[in-house]
Each structure stands twice: as C-alpha cells, then as structure tokens.
Design an enzyme around this catalytic site. Structure first.
Site, PDB file in Angstrom:
ATOM      1  N   TYR A   1       0.844  -1.196   0.000  1.00  0.00           N
ATOM      2  CA  TYR A   1       0.000   0.000   0.000  1.00  0.00           C
ATOM      3  C   TYR A   1       0.877   1.243   0.000  1.00  0.00           C
ATOM      4  CZ  TYR A   1      -4.035   2.935   1.429  1.00  0.00           C
ATOM      5  OH  TYR A   1      -5.027   3.885   1.501  1.00  0.00           O
ATOM      6  N   CYS A   2       0.628   2.139  -0.942  1.00  0.00           N
ATOM      7  CA  CYS A   2       1.341   3.424  -1.023  1.00  0.00           C
ATOM      8  C   CYS A   2       2.850   3.165  -1.078  1.00  0.00           C
ATOM      9  CB  CYS A   2       0.930   4.311   0.150  1.00  0.00           C
ATOM     10  SG  CYS A   2       1.561   6.002   0.072  1.00  0.00           S
ATOM     11  N   VAL A   3       3.627   3.827  -0.210  1.00  0.00           N
ATOM     12  CA  VAL A   3       5.072   3.644  -0.255  1.00  0.00           C
ATOM     13  C   VAL A   3       5.465   2.229   0.167  1.00  0.00           C
ATOM     14  CG1 VAL A   3       5.488   4.485   2.083  1.00  0.00           C
ATOM     15  CG2 VAL A   3       7.270   4.716   0.367  1.00  0.00           C
TER      16      VAL A   3
ATOM     17  N   GLY B   1       4.030  -0.295  -1.059  1.00  0.00           N
ATOM     18  CA  GLY B   1       4.060  -0.950  -2.359  1.00  0.00           C
ATOM     19  C   GLY B   1       5.315  -0.626  -3.138  1.00  0.00           C
TER      20      GLY B   1
ATOM     21  N   LEU C   1      -1.537  -1.034  -4.105  1.00  0.00           N
ATOM     22  CA  LEU C   1      -2.644  -0.127  -3.819  1.00  0.00           C
ATOM     23  C   LEU C   1      -2.126   1.301  -3.799  1.00  0.00           C
ATOM     24  CD1 LEU C   1      -4.301  -2.149  -0.899  1.00  0.00           C
ATOM     25  CD2 LEU C   1      -4.652  -2.395  -3.377  1.00  0.00           C
TER      26      LEU C   1
END
Length: 614
Positions: free
Chosen positions: A350-352, A354, A378
């Site tokens: 998710y976000c960073v 990811g 994500l």
C-alpha cells in the site's frame, strides 16, 4: 419569497432567501460579552505562553523555519517577474481593481432595487459560503465576491508568470493557494455572518472555549500546534479499531509480524502478506470491523500476515531501504514460510509500502528468491516523473535542509509529515477545524479515519533520505538505476502478475502516475481505477455500496485513452480483486488455527509497535 437582488447565484436555496435581519447581529448581553472577551484574552495569553516556553528553554530550534524559508525564496522569484516591469504590474492591478469596482457597482445597484448578476460565484462543492447572509447581506456578499475574485486573480498571476521552471511555478501556486485559503473571510468572526451570529448568541463564550482548546493543542504539540481533527477519546487500539483477531508471531528491531486468525474452515493455500507504508500505521486497513480490509480478506479465506513497522527513534537512524527490505519484507516471508510451510505467497503493498515491495521483488529475484507469486499494489507509485503534490516539498535545497535536520535526532518527527499532509488539503484538513475548534469552540466529532491520520509516525533518517532522493528527486526505480545490496535493480525483472489499483482523486499518488508506473514491470499488469481518493478509494467495503471502479485493457498508451475506453462498475473494487487473485491460484488448505503453547505467539494483535506514539 423575498428578492435577493440576484437572478440566481447558485449558492442559496429558495427557502433561505430574504431580507437580512439586523437583530441577529446585535449583542444582547454586553456585560457577559465583555467578560467573555476578557476571558478569551486571558486564554490567548496562555496559548502564547505554551508556544513560547519550549523556545525560551531552547527545546525548539530553527529547523522548522526551512519551509518558511523555501516559501519566501519561491514567492520572491514569482514577485520579481511582476515587480520588474511597472507596466505589467499596473496592468495586473487594473484587472483586479476593475473586478472590485464591478462588485461595488453591483452592490449599489442591488440596494437601489435592481436585479443583477453576481460577479463571482463559489464552486458548488464549496461549503464555506452556505449561510444565507452570504447572499442576503450586501456587506458579506461583497466580502465573499471580492475574496473569490482575488483568489482567481492570484491563480492567474501564477499561470502568466514567465521564466519559472515547472517545479518552481508549481510551488508558487501551492504557497499562494495556502495564503488564499488562510485569507478566506469564512475563517474570521467579523467577516463570517454565521460565526458572527454564533458569537453574539453565545455572548463570546465560544471564543473562550476556542482559546482554551488552542492552548491544549499547543501543549499537546510541545510548543507547536497539534490541530485536533476528531474526538480521539472514542478510539482505542484493539478495542474499537484494529480489532481483527490475530497474534504477533515474530518480532525484530524493525517490525512485528501479525498473523490473523482464520474465519473459514478452509483457506487459500497461498498465504497473503500485506506491506503497509511506514509513514502511517498499518491499521488504516483494519479500522472499525465494518471498514476493515483485513477482516474482509480473512472472511474470504485468506491467511493474512501484516508487517507492523516500529515507530523509529534515534536507534534506527541508519536503517535505510536495505534494512527495511531485509528486516521487514524478507523477515516476513521467512516467518510465513516457517508458520505455514508455504513458499508461494501473494503480496499486497500500500502506497510507499508498495514501492518498497516492488524494489524488494526486483532485488530478490536476482538472488533466485521467487516466493512472491503475485503483487497487488494499492495507490503505489514506482515512476515519480509525474508524482503527486508531495513533490512540491522535494528539491535539492529542501532535501539537504531536511537531511541536516534529521541528522541531529536520527529521524524526522512525525508531526512534520502530518503537517505536510494536512497542508496538501488545507481547505479540508486545516481551516474547517480551525474554525470549528478555535472560533466556534466546539469539540470535533469522533471520526476513525482522522484518529488514524493523527496517529503519526517518525521516519528514520536513512530511510527517508533514500526514499526522497531515489524516488522523488532522481526517479531511479523506474529507470532501473536504483542500487540496493550493491546491485542495480530493475522492475523489468519483476515478472509476476501485478494488480495495480489507482484512485481517481488521489493527490498523493495520482492515477496517471500510477498508470505510467504500470508499464515498468516485466509481467502482466491489471490496472484498475477506483473512485474517490488515496484512502477512501482503497478502504471501500462492498457493503457500503459507495463509489465505483473502472477496468479496461492493458495500461498502454495514454492514461486518458485508457480511461475513455474503460468500463465503469458500481461499488467496491474488493470483489473484483478477489476474482483476480483466485484466477492466480484456487488451491485450498485446512484453516491455520493458532495452537495452545505455540512458542511463536508473542502478543495479541495489533501488537506493541503500533501503540508507540510520537
């Protein structure tokens, strides 16, 4: 219905229009009002003392002045263009004064009984000017229109400024926008009819309560304002939020690994690892039971493991991306293999988180480690060429200043990042709460998402510096130039199927940026676009029946073309992802229950690291 003097300004409903009533603006109890003003001044003095005390004791240094320095430096370049040419300056001033004159002329014509068209109308989504007196009362109507005209004029000046590079122009637009939001007449008692009437009705007691809350928030911020955005007393980790049953099954200096208890008799054979961002805490994916993505995943039959990052301090100063990969992601993969015996794993970032996951996959594939068989990203950027609004704060000068500040403590204080994220949406996350808390004197309402948002984390110096330089400044990951473990890594080596979710209104990881990054991988990528923004677009349970998502062909060509050819679907993207993940592997196994006496069961979820506060 009384006539407002306007044909239709699009801001006041028919039932609310009529002649202004002066009685609403008259102080009914002058003695009480005067007494409360004195109390307000006393509370304001306490707020000032709370701000000054840590500075007088040397507990606050000048590091916080760097954003102000950059703002002055940026706006100086902007002003130089306009002030260096008197004719150009005069022309710009004439345009503004001409608009003001039009508003003034309209006001006079209205008072004479004429029906006129407003010069400026708020956007339909603008909630600041909904009180009927913004239309009915000529004084407040003039203030509103003059403010809207001035704001548009300032935006136009930025757009017409030549000689600035794109980054500087973008920064100038951002800083000017902050001034415009701050200067709104809706933010002040004497220029906001709603606030003025409330203050008169309360004999100023709202201002007393507001100054008391301001003092409390400055004390809570150790001399800086820590703006409260929700009533946090209603939320307790493990009781009202982050309640999905599970156990901490492994821990090191950097992470706790949480395994969640099964909710089905059979589970998918492949376990699922979630790598959340370290910039915030993982329980955004496990808010209330009704909003919990993790609880939903367990209910679908997944054996879910989550990385819970430590809230770093000086001890973690030198832990960079290599440490976060080795001691975080790879430690989690080893833990999963030990706990389940499986070497084929699905992963979500998710976000960073990811971004880190992608870098880790590119690194470990060079070692022959192929345990991760699918990657779900994500709102994740890997190509930062057209990154979101955070790029405003990242250039060589700002990064050097930030690195110097972090070198003193070994980390970036979490309140700094919290302030940055709030500034990115100041019209939603700052000024409404300033008005509600410190002028209306009202406690904010309970809101789980804003409780999580305020639960900020620090960033280790090495980690944050590597991230800013390699991603935002130099965009090395997408170019195959990032070096980890002494090796250049390339996302082309990541050949596993990828499910890449973007959010249409995301200002942190813009959908076109995520789309561009989807072309960096070596395998098949399924690009999906969710409605709403960076959080609500992801945390969207199917039962809520909110928003929508779009699916289409491969992420090739231009983002706009893909969007035009895509198909819209109502509701949450979660079931679509579940269908996708099942196409990768449908094999099942017996549910993986916790066994009594298991020596790996360290603590109950959500664990100890998530409870560490700044």
């Amino acid at each position: 219905m009384a006539d407002t003097g306007y044909r239709n300004d699009g801001n006041a409903s028919d039932e609310n229009v009529g002649h202004p009533t002066i009685d609403d603006y008259l102080i009914k109890d002058p003695e009480s009002f005067a007494l409360n003003l004195a109390r307000m001044i006393e509370q304001a003095g306490k707020a000032a003392a709370a701000w000054a005390e840590p500075r007088e004791k040397g507990l606050k240094n000048g590091d916080a002045d760097e954003p102000l320095t950059d703002m002055v430096r940026t706006l100086s370049q902007f002003l130089e263009f306009w002030l260096s040419n008197p004719a150009r300056t005069l022309e710009a001033q004439t345009r503004l004064f001409s608009s003001f004159l039009s508003i003034w002329t309209n006001s006079i014509r209205r008072m004479a009984g004429e029906t006129v068209e407003p010069v400026a109308i708020p956007e339909p989504k603008d909630k600041r000017f909904r009180d009927e007196d913004w239309v009915k009362n000529p004084f407040f109507d003039f203030l509103k229109q003059a403010y809207l005209i001035a704001g548009k004029w300032a935006d136009d000046l930025i757009e017409k400024t030549d000689g600035l590079d794109d980054h500087t122009k973008r920064k100038a637009a951002f800083y000017v926008r902050q001034f415009v939001h701050a200067a709104s007449p809706a933010n002040f008692v004497f220029t906001n009819p709603e606030l003025f009437k409330e203050t008169v009705a309360a004999s100023g007691m709202n201002l007393v309560n507001g100054m008391r809350m301001l003092t409390e928030d400055i004390i809570a911020g150790n001399g800086d304002l820590r703006l409260r955005q929700a009533d946090y007393r209603h939320f307790r980790l493990g009781e009202t939020v982050a309640t999905t049953p599970g156990k901490v099954v492994a821990r090191n200096d950097l992470v706790e690994i949480i395994q969640y208890a099964p909710a089905t008799e059979e589970v998918f054979k492949r376990p699922l690892l979630i790598c959340p961002p370290w910039i915030n805490k993982f329980y955004i994916l496990d808010l209330t039971p009704e909003k919990s993505f993790i609880r939903w995943l367990v209910a679908q039959g997944h054996t879910v493991f989550v990385i819970s990052w430590v809230n770093p301090d000086a001890r973690h100063a030198k832990k960079g991306w290599e440490a976060y990969i080795e001691e975080g992601i790879l430690f989690a993969l080893d833990t999963i293999e030990k706990r389940t015996g499986e070497r084929k794993i699905n992963a979500i970032g998710y976000c960073v988180g990811g971004t880190l996951l992608c870098a880790a996959l590119a690194l470990i594939v060079k070692r022959g480690d192929e345990r991760v068989k699918t990657a779900t990203l994500l709102t994740t950027q890997v190509d930062f060429e057209h990154a979101g609004d955070l790029k405003i704060f990242v250039d060589e000068e700002q990064v050097r200043a930030l690195e110097a500040a972090m070198a003193k403590d070994g980390y970036l204080d979490g309140t700094k990042m919290l302030g940055v994220f709030n500034m990115l949406r100041s019209s939603d996350l700052i000024w409404p709460y300033v008005v509600n808390n410190y002028i209306r004197g009202k406690e904010p309402v309970p809101f789980d998402l804003l409780y999580w948002n305020a639960d900020a984390t620090r960033m280790s110096a090495a980690n944050h510096s590597f991230y800013l330089r390699n991603c935002y400044l130099e965009n090395r990951l997408s170019r195959g130039e990032m070096v980890l473990g002494g090796q250049e890594i390339s996302l082309r080596d990541v050949g596993v199927p990828v499910y890449s979710l973007a959010a249409r209104d995301d200002h942190i990881a813009p959908a076109p940026s995520v789309f561009a990054g989807s072309r960096c991988f070596g395998g098949d990528v399924t690009y999906v676009l969710a409605g709403s923004g960076h959080i609500a677009g992801v945390v969207n349970p199917p039962d809520r029946r909110k928003y929508q998502y779009w699916t289409g062909g491969k992420p090739e060509g231009a983002y706009g073309d893909w969007l035009n050819d895509s198909q819209e679907h109502a509701g949450s993207w979660w079931p679509h992802w579940q269908e996708w993940i099942e196409t990768q592997s449908r094999k099942k196994a017996d549910a993986r229950h916790f066994q009594p006496g298991d020596p790996d069961l360290i603590d109950d979820a959500p664990g100890a690291y998530v409870r560490m506060r700044i």
